[in-house]
Enzyme design. Structure first.
Site, PDB file in Angstrom:
ATOM      1  N   LYS A 162       5.554 -29.201 -16.489  1.00 38.29           N
ATOM      2  CA  LYS A 162       6.519 -29.154 -17.577  1.00 38.29           C
ATOM      3  C   LYS A 162       5.788 -28.961 -18.893  1.00 38.29           C
ATOM      4  O   LYS A 162       4.831 -29.723 -19.195  1.00 38.29           O
ATOM      5  CB  LYS A 162       7.338 -30.447 -17.609  1.00 38.29           C
ATOM      6  CG  LYS A 162       8.340 -30.542 -16.467  1.00 38.29           C
ATOM      7  CD  LYS A 162       9.385 -29.444 -16.563  1.00 38.29           C
ATOM      8  CE  LYS A 162      10.525 -29.660 -15.601  1.00 38.29           C
ATOM      9  NZ  LYS A 162      11.495 -28.545 -15.648  1.00 38.29           N
ATOM     10  N   ASP A 191       6.974 -24.606 -16.824  1.00 36.22           N
ATOM     11  CA  ASP A 191       8.411 -24.544 -17.129  1.00 36.22           C
ATOM     12  C   ASP A 191       8.646 -25.212 -18.479  1.00 36.22           C
ATOM     13  O   ASP A 191       8.393 -26.406 -18.632  1.00 36.22           O
ATOM     14  CB  ASP A 191       9.202 -25.270 -16.027  1.00 36.22           C
ATOM     15  CG  ASP A 191      10.705 -25.214 -16.258  1.00 36.22           C
ATOM     16  OD1 ASP A 191      11.145 -24.589 -17.251  1.00 36.22           O
ATOM     17  OD2 ASP A 191      11.442 -25.791 -15.443  1.00 36.22           O
ATOM     18  N   GLU A 217       8.332 -20.211 -16.742  1.00 34.15           N
ATOM     19  CA  GLU A 217       9.790 -20.388 -16.588  1.00 34.15           C
ATOM     20  C   GLU A 217      10.400 -20.861 -17.907  1.00 34.15           C
ATOM     21  O   GLU A 217       9.895 -21.832 -18.507  1.00 34.15           O
ATOM     22  CB  GLU A 217      10.030 -21.414 -15.476  1.00 34.15           C
ATOM     23  CG  GLU A 217      11.482 -21.741 -15.184  1.00 34.15           C
ATOM     24  CD  GLU A 217      11.600 -22.598 -13.911  1.00 34.15           C
ATOM     25  OE1 GLU A 217      10.873 -22.330 -12.920  1.00 34.15           O
ATOM     26  OE2 GLU A 217      12.411 -23.542 -13.901  1.00 34.15           O
ATOM     27  N   ASP A 242      15.767 -19.785 -15.171  1.00 32.52           N
ATOM     28  CA  ASP A 242      16.346 -20.906 -14.421  1.00 32.52           C
ATOM     29  C   ASP A 242      17.721 -21.181 -15.022  1.00 32.52           C
ATOM     30  O   ASP A 242      18.713 -20.561 -14.625  1.00 32.52           O
ATOM     31  CB  ASP A 242      15.395 -22.111 -14.515  1.00 32.52           C
ATOM     32  CG  ASP A 242      15.961 -23.388 -13.921  1.00 32.52           C
ATOM     33  OD1 ASP A 242      16.996 -23.306 -13.228  1.00 32.52           O
ATOM     34  OD2 ASP A 242      15.399 -24.473 -14.150  1.00 32.52           O
ATOM     35  N   LYS A 266      18.779 -22.602  -7.283  1.00 33.18           N
ATOM     36  CA  LYS A 266      18.983 -24.036  -7.051  1.00 33.18           C
ATOM     37  C   LYS A 266      20.287 -24.218  -6.281  1.00 33.18           C
ATOM     38  O   LYS A 266      21.360 -23.932  -6.818  1.00 33.18           O
ATOM     39  CB  LYS A 266      19.036 -24.788  -8.382  1.00 33.18           C
ATOM     40  CG  LYS A 266      17.691 -24.795  -9.116  1.00 33.18           C
ATOM     41  CD  LYS A 266      17.744 -25.596 -10.403  1.00 33.18           C
ATOM     42  CE  LYS A 266      16.336 -25.702 -11.009  1.00 33.18           C
ATOM     43  NZ  LYS A 266      16.348 -26.309 -12.353  1.00 33.18           N
ATOM     44  N   GLN A 294      16.935 -29.312  -9.036  1.00 32.92           N
ATOM     45  CA  GLN A 294      17.773 -29.862 -10.119  1.00 32.92           C
ATOM     46  C   GLN A 294      17.600 -31.384 -10.181  1.00 32.92           C
ATOM     47  O   GLN A 294      18.538 -32.110 -10.456  1.00 32.92           O
ATOM     48  CB  GLN A 294      19.234 -29.468  -9.880  1.00 32.92           C
ATOM     49  CG  GLN A 294      20.097 -29.573 -11.120  1.00 32.92           C
ATOM     50  CD  GLN A 294      21.392 -28.814 -10.988  1.00 32.92           C
ATOM     51  OE1 GLN A 294      21.392 -27.632 -10.711  1.00 32.92           O
ATOM     52  NE2 GLN A 294      22.512 -29.481 -11.166  1.00 32.92           N
TER      53      GLN A 294
HETATM   54  C1  MUC Z   1      13.819 -27.475 -13.993  1.00 33.57           C
HETATM   55  O1  MUC Z   1      13.365 -26.601 -13.276  1.00 33.57           O
HETATM   56  O2  MUC Z   1      14.156 -27.162 -15.128  1.00 33.57           O
HETATM   57  C2  MUC Z   1      15.195 -30.103 -15.271  1.00 33.57           C
HETATM   58  C3  MUC Z   1      16.488 -30.031 -15.640  1.00 33.57           C
HETATM   59  C4  MUC Z   1      17.190 -29.434 -14.582  1.00 33.57           C
HETATM   60  O3  MUC Z   1      18.387 -29.166 -14.533  1.00 33.57           O
HETATM   61  O4  MUC Z   1      16.341 -29.113 -13.597  1.00 33.57           O
HETATM   62  C5  MUC Z   1      15.084 -29.667 -13.898  1.00 33.57           C
HETATM   63  C6  MUC Z   1      13.934 -28.877 -13.473  1.00 33.57           C
HETATM   64 MG    MG Z   2      13.415 -25.019 -14.830  1.00 32.03          MG
END
Ligand code: MUC
Ligand code: MG
Length: 367
Positions: A162, A191, A217, A242, A266, A294
């Site tokens: 992250k 991400d 991402e 995403d 997702k 998610q």
């Molecule tokens: C991601 O990939 O962003 C964080 C918020 C969400 O909705 O998913 C996560 C992971």
């Molecule tokens: Mg993401």
């Protein structure tokens, strides 16, 4: 086989280690267990993880939309009439996690009814996926310690890091520390959850050019349309959409508009039916997909691996299937296990979800 009852049960399970990222943080899995019952005594099960900071859904809104709108719309239909079900659910805009959970519970019913695994019904490419672990915000040394623990305990060697903090230099330093500690054999991608500007993102990518990242991402908002296109046009790696590409139409818009060059799928937000639409669209366009997370519990993770392993293109990259490891407990009677960096699909008819009644009684919040 007719749908006779739909349950939306709110439950809450604390995280042992909260996940923090640019658009929010999660301390408790405030999810909704969705159960669809048929007149022949079968029960299809799935889980909805609401993400207010991404899609506006809350645990309360998921329960309300299922109880008040979706359940009355689909009672009396057969799980075989999925296109009818979706036509009715689509009369309501938004609410992706609620819709996805209903869809996956119907697939679970189809599998149980046919005596076949959902993974096979969807495509049956393989029965397992390599796992990618998400590393949330923390001081760099803690992020390294977590990645090393996950690698040593579960054999996972792919990590989504992250980023999106400001100043962005903290994130660059964390990625550099992770690469140094994990070595060249680890796969790393980042991400940003829209936390950076396009110019921050471009600078960070240049500074990390030597780190061998495989994807980037959502580094900046897709709504900053020209900035995002400018960034994507110079990204040295596929740029994953995403939260900016959550449905087939949005996927088309983002890809053709130059705002993304890869897609995160997702199942928590597109279930199986709409995830297949997105996946086939990406295959047709020649765009790579990654199975995203998610922040799913074990039920959602089982759904995600059933789908991801079912198709060649989604099984090609490690899937994000390990967030449940950070929860203090879960609802499955037989917990999931990740071994040698791999998660297997559950055998048996349907999705193989068996809920522990004592755990459900302990964590449900509606009684
Ligand atoms: C991601 O990939 O962003 C964080 C918020 C969400 O909705 O998913 C996560 C992971
Ligand atoms: Mg993401």
């Amino acid at each position: 086989m007719k749908i006779v009852r739909v349950e939306a049960i709110p439950f809450g399970i604390p995280y042992a280690k909260p996940l923090k990222f640019a658009s929010g943080e999660v301390h408790t899995a405030d999810h909704v267990l969705v159960r669809v019952h048929t007149d022949d005594g079968l029960t299809g099960t799935a889980e909805a993880p609401p993400r207010p900071y991404t899609y506006g859904e809350t645990q309360e809104s998921v329960v309300a939309v299922i109880d008040r709108i979706f359940a009355p719309q689909i009672l009396g239909l057969s799980p075989l009439e999925r296109e009818q079900v979706h036509a009715r659910l689509e009369r309501t805009v938004g609410n992706p996690a609620a819709k996805a959970a209903v869809d996956m519970a119907l697939w679970d019913l189809l599998g149980q009814s046919a005596g076949l695994p959902v993974n096979g019904l969807l495509g049956g490419y393989t029965d397992r996926m390599r796992v990618s672990h998400m590393v949330g915000f923390a001081p760099a040394e803690q992020m390294v310690a977590e990645a090393e623990r996950i690698r040593d305990t579960y054999g996972i060697t792919t990590f989504k890091v992250k980023v999106g903090r400001r100043p962005y230099g903290d994130d660059v330093a964390a990625c550099r520390a992770l690469r140094a500690a994990l070595g060249p054999e680890a796969e790393l991608y980042i991400d940003g959850n829209r936390g950076w500007t396009a110019s921050d993102s471009a600078r960070a990518l240049r500074e990390m050019a030597d780190l061998g990242l495989t994807f980037a991402e959502e580094l900046c908002p897709a709504d900053d349309v020209l900035g995002r296109r400018w960034l994507v046009s110079q990204s040295p790696v596929p740029f994953i959409a995403d939260e900016s590409a959550t449905r087939a139409g949005e996927v088309t818009r983002e890809l053709l508009g130059g705002s993304a060059t890869a897609i995160s799928i997702k199942t928590a937000r597109t279930g199986f039916t709409a995830s297949q639409r997105v996946l086939h669209e990406c295959e047709g366009l020649g765009v790579e997909v990654v199975m995203g997370n998610q922040i799913d519990g074990q039920i959602g993770t089982l759904c995600s691996v059933a789908f991801g392993a079912a198709h060649r293109s989604s099984a090609g990259h490690a899937g994000e299937l390990s967030n449940f490891l950070d929860m203090t407990d879960d609802l499955l009677a037989e917990p999931l296990t990740i071994t040698d960096g791999t998660l297997r699909v559950r055998e048996g008819a349907g999705l193989g979800i068996e809920i522990d009644p004592d755990k459900l009684a302990r964590y449900r919040q509606d009684r």
